[in-house]
Design an enzyme around this catalytic site. Structure first.
Site, PDB file in Angstrom:
ATOM      1  N   ASP A 236      -5.446   9.325   9.658  1.00 50.24           N
ATOM      2  CA  ASP A 236      -4.112   8.932  10.082  1.00 50.24           C
ATOM      3  C   ASP A 236      -3.697   9.612  11.374  1.00 50.24           C
ATOM      4  OD1 ASP A 236      -3.382   7.217   7.839  1.00 50.24           O
ATOM      5  OD2 ASP A 236      -3.558   9.049   6.651  1.00 50.24           O
TER       6      ASP A 236
ATOM      7  N   TYR B  14     -10.629  -3.592   3.582  1.00 50.37           N
ATOM      8  CA  TYR B  14      -9.694  -3.235   4.645  1.00 50.37           C
ATOM      9  C   TYR B  14     -10.519  -2.956   5.892  1.00 50.37           C
ATOM     10  CZ  TYR B  14      -5.716  -0.629   6.742  1.00 50.37           C
ATOM     11  OH  TYR B  14      -4.697  -0.169   7.545  1.00 50.37           O
TER      12      TYR B  14
ATOM     13  N   GLU C  54       0.865  -1.175   0.000  1.00 53.18           N
ATOM     14  CA  GLU C  54       0.000   0.000   0.000  1.00 53.18           C
ATOM     15  C   GLU C  54       0.904   1.229   0.000  1.00 53.18           C
ATOM     16  OE1 GLU C  54      -2.836  -0.013   3.178  1.00 53.18           O
ATOM     17  OE2 GLU C  54      -4.040  -1.605   2.279  1.00 53.18           O
TER      18      GLU C  54
END
Length: 265
Positions: free
Chosen positions: A60, A175, A49
């Protein structure tokens, strides 16, 4: 069959789970990113990734935020990321590459142009954090036209109804974000993952990868026992951040090799 599907089929036939590392393109620089990608493969990674730097990476945590800031400070943009993938493909035609990032750089380039350039570069999948299925029809269509997998996130709070919606458009793998928080958080709950994965697999027929909060081989192995793939992001980016230019590749290799050994043990 896509490179991602081929990789999971091969791993399944050999009784192994996928190791998917995440690195931010352009951190510490673009040339080193290319070297890191090849090192990741040599150390036992199955899919890479590659993060597209963005100024407001809302999903994040601090570690990956800092990596984006460093890459942006060096002028790394979406075209640069695609160029790195093209260079990687000069010597590696088999390792799947997934671009992971946010909608703004893609929309600035133009969705159709992005899909065309991604296909030409050799991108296999695209995960856009802030393109939910309800708002990503244009990108999904453009990616499918170029045989690029659209990869989606699922979370602990995702309902069965929403999982069903994702299952209709997802490709490659889904994911699963293993915790309620940002990348790099340290409160991984294996029992919660064990409870959620079966409800995902009830609706999703492609592999399920798990990420967020996985920092060592023991935890990676425990998560792999519950899923099809393990994603290592913040821990790897942290290793790159604290390494100097002379030992970054060695340290990256050591970390990934240690996790690979645990996954295969």
């Amino acid at each position: 069959m896509s490179r991602i599907a081929e990789k999971f089929e091969f791993l399944s036939s050999s009784g192994r789970k996928a190791l998917i590392p995440f690195v931010t393109a352009g951190d510490p620089n673009l040339d080193m990113t290319l070297d890191i990608m090849h090192t990741l493969v040599s150390a036992g990674s199955d899919i890479i990734e590659l993060g597209v730097p963005f100024s407001d990476p809302m999903a994040d945590g601090p570690t990956i935020q800092r990596s984006s800031e460093r890459a942006l400070a060096r002028g790394t943009g979406l075209n640069d990321v695609l160029n790195v993938v093209s260079k990687f493909r000069n010597s590696d035609q088999s390792t799947p590459i997934v671009l992971m990032g946010y909608a703004n750089p893609i929309e600035a380039m133009g969705v159709q142009i992005f899909a065309e350039k991604a296909q030409k570069a050799g991108v296999d999948g695209v995960l856009v954090v802030d393109y939910p299925p309800e708002e990503g029809d244009e990108l999904l269509s453009a990616l499918q036209e170029k045989s690029i997998d659209a990869i989606y996130l699922l979370a602990p709070t995702t309902t069965d109804q929403r999982i069903q919606a994702v299952s209709k458009c997802a490709g490659g793998y889904v994911y699963y974000v293993s915790l309620k928080g940002v990348t790099g958080a340290a409160h991984l709950d294996l029992s919660a993952i064990a409870e959620k994965i079966p409800s995902i697999k009830k609706h999703v027929k492609i592999p399920v990868g798990v990420g967020f909060g996985i920092r060592d081989g023991e935890t990676a192995r425990a998560v792999a026992d519950l899923s099809d793939a393990v994603v290592i992001g913040s821990r790897l980016v942290e290793e790159i951040e604290k390494s100097d230019k002379d030992n970054v590749l060695k340290n990256v290799s050591t970390l990934i090799e240690s996790i690979r050994v645990k996954l295969d043990s």
